[in-house]
Motif scaffolding. Structure first.
Motif, PDB file in Angstrom:
ATOM      1  N   LYS A 177      -3.745  19.154   0.277  1.00 17.58           N
ATOM      2  CA  LYS A 177      -4.810  18.248   0.699  1.00 17.58           C
ATOM      3  C   LYS A 177      -4.423  17.586   2.015  1.00 17.58           C
ATOM      4  N   TYR A 178      -5.452  17.267   2.801  1.00 18.34           N
ATOM      5  CA  TYR A 178      -5.233  16.613   4.087  1.00 18.34           C
ATOM      6  C   TYR A 178      -4.710  15.198   3.867  1.00 18.34           C
ATOM      7  N   LEU A 179      -3.682  14.831   4.606  1.00 17.37           N
ATOM      8  CA  LEU A 179      -3.071  13.504   4.502  1.00 17.37           C
ATOM      9  C   LEU A 179      -3.611  12.630   5.626  1.00 17.37           C
ATOM     10  N   ASP A 180      -4.482  11.683   5.290  1.00 18.39           N
ATOM     11  CA  ASP A 180      -5.067  10.771   6.271  1.00 18.39           C
ATOM     12  C   ASP A 180      -4.257   9.487   6.295  1.00 18.39           C
ATOM     13  N   VAL A 181      -3.559   9.239   7.401  1.00 20.37           N
ATOM     14  CA  VAL A 181      -2.721   8.045   7.507  1.00 20.37           C
ATOM     15  C   VAL A 181      -3.316   6.990   8.435  1.00 20.37           C
ATOM     16  N   THR A 182      -4.580   7.132   8.803  1.00 18.08           N
ATOM     17  CA  THR A 182      -5.197   6.156   9.702  1.00 18.08           C
ATOM     18  C   THR A 182      -5.169   4.727   9.161  1.00 18.08           C
ATOM     19  N   PRO A 183      -5.215   4.476   7.838  1.00 16.82           N
ATOM     20  CA  PRO A 183      -5.101   3.087   7.379  1.00 16.82           C
ATOM     21  C   PRO A 183      -3.749   2.448   7.698  1.00 16.82           C
ATOM     22  N   PHE A 184      -2.743   3.268   8.021  1.00 16.74           N
ATOM     23  CA  PHE A 184      -1.407   2.746   8.310  1.00 16.74           C
ATOM     24  C   PHE A 184      -1.115   2.628   9.801  1.00 16.74           C
ATOM     25  N   HIS A 185      -2.071   2.978  10.660  1.00 16.47           N
ATOM     26  CA  HIS A 185      -1.856   2.839  12.110  1.00 16.47           C
ATOM     27  C   HIS A 185      -1.640   1.368  12.444  1.00 16.47           C
ATOM     28  N   GLY A 186      -0.585   1.090  13.211  1.00 16.01           N
ATOM     29  CA  GLY A 186      -0.286  -0.275  13.612  1.00 16.01           C
ATOM     30  C   GLY A 186       0.476  -1.060  12.565  1.00 16.01           C
ATOM     31  N   LYS A 187       0.979  -0.389  11.517  1.00 21.19           N
ATOM     32  CA  LYS A 187       1.725  -1.062  10.448  1.00 21.19           C
ATOM     33  C   LYS A 187       3.107  -0.442  10.319  1.00 21.19           C
ATOM     34  N   TYR A 188       4.021  -1.253   9.803  1.00 20.67           N
ATOM     35  CA  TYR A 188       5.370  -0.760   9.532  1.00 20.67           C
ATOM     36  C   TYR A 188       5.399  -0.133   8.147  1.00 20.67           C
ATOM     37  N   CYS A 189       5.983   1.073   8.081  1.00 25.29           N
ATOM     38  CA  CYS A 189       5.971   1.842   6.837  1.00 25.29           C
ATOM     39  C   CYS A 189       7.302   2.561   6.639  1.00 25.29           C
ATOM     40  N   THR A 190       7.497   3.053   5.427  1.00 24.57           N
ATOM     41  CA  THR A 190       8.593   3.946   5.104  1.00 24.57           C
ATOM     42  C   THR A 190       7.983   5.307   4.811  1.00 24.57           C
ATOM     43  N   ILE A 191       8.477   6.323   5.496  1.00 21.36           N
ATOM     44  CA  ILE A 191       7.984   7.683   5.301  1.00 21.36           C
ATOM     45  C   ILE A 191       9.034   8.438   4.503  1.00 21.36           C
ATOM     46  N   ASN A 192       8.708   8.803   3.282  1.00 22.08           N
ATOM     47  CA  ASN A 192       9.610   9.578   2.431  1.00 22.08           C
ATOM     48  C   ASN A 192       9.236  11.045   2.524  1.00 22.08           C
ATOM     49  N   MET A 193      10.244  11.883   2.665  1.00 17.66           N
ATOM     50  CA  MET A 193      10.028  13.320   2.802  1.00 17.66           C
ATOM     51  C   MET A 193      10.364  14.023   1.489  1.00 17.66           C
ATOM     52  N   ILE A 194       9.869  15.250   1.354  1.00 20.18           N
ATOM     53  CA  ILE A 194      10.102  16.011   0.131  1.00 20.18           C
ATOM     54  C   ILE A 194      11.546  16.511   0.064  1.00 20.18           C
TER      55      ILE A 194
ATOM     56  N   ASN B  62       0.844  -1.191   0.000  1.00 16.14           N
ATOM     57  CA  ASN B  62       0.000   0.000   0.000  1.00 16.14           C
ATOM     58  C   ASN B  62       0.879   1.240   0.000  1.00 16.14           C
ATOM     59  N   LYS B  63       0.485   2.240  -0.799  1.00 19.75           N
ATOM     60  CA  LYS B  63       1.251   3.475  -0.876  1.00 19.75           C
ATOM     61  C   LYS B  63       0.278   4.644  -0.862  1.00 19.75           C
ATOM     62  N   LEU B  64       0.630   5.665  -0.098  1.00 24.00           N
ATOM     63  CA  LEU B  64      -0.189   6.862   0.016  1.00 24.00           C
ATOM     64  C   LEU B  64       0.675   8.048  -0.389  1.00 24.00           C
ATOM     65  N   ILE B  65       0.257   8.771  -1.425  1.00 21.36           N
ATOM     66  CA  ILE B  65       1.008   9.927  -1.910  1.00 21.36           C
ATOM     67  C   ILE B  65       0.343  11.192  -1.393  1.00 21.36           C
ATOM     68  N   HIS B  66       1.144  12.075  -0.824  1.00 19.91           N
ATOM     69  CA  HIS B  66       0.618  13.321  -0.266  1.00 19.91           C
ATOM     70  C   HIS B  66       0.508  14.361  -1.369  1.00 19.91           C
ATOM     71  N   GLU B  67      -0.705  14.771  -1.646  1.00 17.07           N
ATOM     72  CA  GLU B  67      -0.932  15.826  -2.621  1.00 17.07           C
ATOM     73  C   GLU B  67      -0.901  17.162  -1.910  1.00 17.07           C
ATOM     74  N   GLN B  68      -0.132  18.102  -2.461  1.00 21.07           N
ATOM     75  CA  GLN B  68       0.039  19.411  -1.848  1.00 21.07           C
ATOM     76  C   GLN B  68      -1.310  20.099  -1.652  1.00 21.07           C
TER      77      GLN B  68
ATOM     78  N   ALA C  61       3.428  18.114   6.673  1.00 19.69           N
ATOM     79  CA  ALA C  61       3.670  19.121   5.640  1.00 19.69           C
ATOM     80  C   ALA C  61       4.853  18.754   4.752  1.00 19.69           C
ATOM     81  N   TYR C  62       5.805  17.971   5.283  1.00 18.55           N
ATOM     82  CA  TYR C  62       7.007  17.616   4.537  1.00 18.55           C
ATOM     83  C   TYR C  62       7.007  16.178   4.026  1.00 18.55           C
ATOM     84  N   VAL C  63       5.905  15.456   4.218  1.00 13.94           N
ATOM     85  CA  VAL C  63       5.819  14.066   3.767  1.00 13.94           C
ATOM     86  C   VAL C  63       5.495  14.024   2.275  1.00 13.94           C
ATOM     87  N   LYS C  64       6.291  13.249   1.535  1.00 16.37           N
ATOM     88  CA  LYS C  64       6.029  13.061   0.103  1.00 16.37           C
ATOM     89  C   LYS C  64       5.118  11.867  -0.099  1.00 16.37           C
ATOM     90  N   ASP C  65       5.471  10.738   0.507  1.00 18.31           N
ATOM     91  CA  ASP C  65       4.619   9.556   0.436  1.00 18.31           C
ATOM     92  C   ASP C  65       4.936   8.606   1.578  1.00 18.31           C
TER      93      ASP C  65
END
Length: 157
Positions: free
Chosen positions: A12-29, A4-10, A62-66
């Motif tokens: 727009k609100y970034l809802d990360v609740t589907p990733f709560h309790g999961k291991y992820c990689t947070i890429n910054m801009i 699963n991948k979530l891309i942050h659109e400038q 604000a600085y999250v890319k995906d």
């Protein structure tokens, strides 16, 4: 099987609740530091609270890319600490959780070769919520850091 991948659109609100309790990689801009294989334990309007090997951290949305979910085998999951999802309280400044702790503070990079990418093993002295500042101590010197310029913070080892 794709992760699963979530891309942050400038803008727009970034809802990360589907990733709560999961291991992820947070890429910054841009040139900002990212966070690999962290467990997302909570999120609010502006920040994501995560866990990495028993240490807690905070990433500014604000600085999250995906955000990409990391698929891990059951054997690898046994080696990782259990993730405990927490409720987010918008009334509390999330930097207050780190007051008195030694932390690595990653600053937003505005140029390619920034002189100071952040502060390392800095002690958070206090949080000034009215002026959006945190007071830190690094190498026996004290600094005021503007909260909007911080792209991430994580407890030091």
């Amino acid at each position: 099987m794709a992760a699963n991948k979530l891309i942050h659109e400038q803008g727009k609100y970034l809802d990360v609740t589907p990733f709560h309790g999961k291991y992820c990689t947070i890429n910054m801009i841009g040139q900002d530091v990212g966070y690999a294989r962290v467990g997302i334990i909570s999120s609010g309007r502006e920040f994501i609270l995560f866990q990495f090997r028993g240490r807690r951290g905070l990433a500014a949305k604000a600085y999250v890319k995906d955000i990409t979910e990391v698929r891990m085998t059951p054997r690898l999951l046994k080696k990782e600490p259990e993730l405990v999802v927490e409720d987010w309280d918008e009334e509390v400044n999330p930097f207050c959780y780190f007051a008195g702790e030694r932390c690595d503070i990653h600053m937003h990079q505005t140029r390619l070769f920034e002189a100071t990418p952040g502060f390392f093993k800095a002690k958070i002295l206090y949080v000034d919520q009215q002026n959006y500042l945190i007071r830190i101590k690094e190498n026996s010197r004290q600094f005021n850091v503007q909260i909007p310029m911080i792209c991430g913070i994580m407890e030091s080892t």
